[in-house]
Structure formats: structure tokens, C-alpha cells
Design a protein around this motif. Structure first.
Motif: not given
Length: 87
Positions: A17, A51-52, A85
Motif C-alpha cells: 500500500e 499517511y495512514h 492511495r
């Protein structure tokens, strides 16, 4: 179109990812009331911390962060952001 010398063409294989953020130079041209610019390092720190998040939440938080950084200063240029993403 003529070749644009600033653009490098290549390939990158992503095995996990990833979050990709592209932006125009209007973002790094931003200044706060102290005259500090929104440096690339500042953006990298923000990305490492957030970023999560889902992309929608990431973008909303980034826009609030940008607004807080610039405070009452005007935008010196237009800004375009594209967040993606990859799963």
C-alpha cells in the motif's frame, strides 16, 4: 508538445500500500506571517504523521494544516493537490 525538461519519465513498482501526493509549486510558495515558507520537509513531516488516514480525511486535515500555516497571509499562487492511495 515539446519535451518538458523538468519531468522525468520512469517506472516504479509498488509491492504494498502507498500514498501518492502530487502538488503544484503554489503549495511550497506559501508563507506564514513570519515569512517562513511551506518547505518540502514540512510537507514530508505532515505525510509521515498522517499517511495512514483515508484519503478524504488526509486531504481535509492537510487543507486545515495549510490554512493554519498561512494564517492571514494571502495565497501567492494557485494550489493544486492530487492524493491517491494504492492498495
Amino acid at each position: 508538445f515539446d519535451e518538458i525538461p523538468e519531468i522525468e519519465v520512469g517506472e516504479l513498482f509498488i509491492n504494498h500500500e502507498a500514498l501518492i501526493l502530487t502538488y503544484t509549486d503554489g503549495l511550497t510558495d506559501l508563507q506564514n506571517v513570519e515569512g517562513d515558507t511551506f518547505e518540502t520537509e514540512h510537507l514530508e513531516d505532515f505525510i509521515r504523521q498522517h499517511y495512514h488516514l483515508p484519503v478524504k480525511d488526509f486531504n481535509e486535515k492537510l487543507m486545515k494544516h495549510i490554512e493554519n500555516f498561512k494564517g492571514s497571509q494571502p495565497y501567492p499562487d494557485d494550489i493544486a493537490l492530487l492524493t491517491c492511495r494504492i492498495f
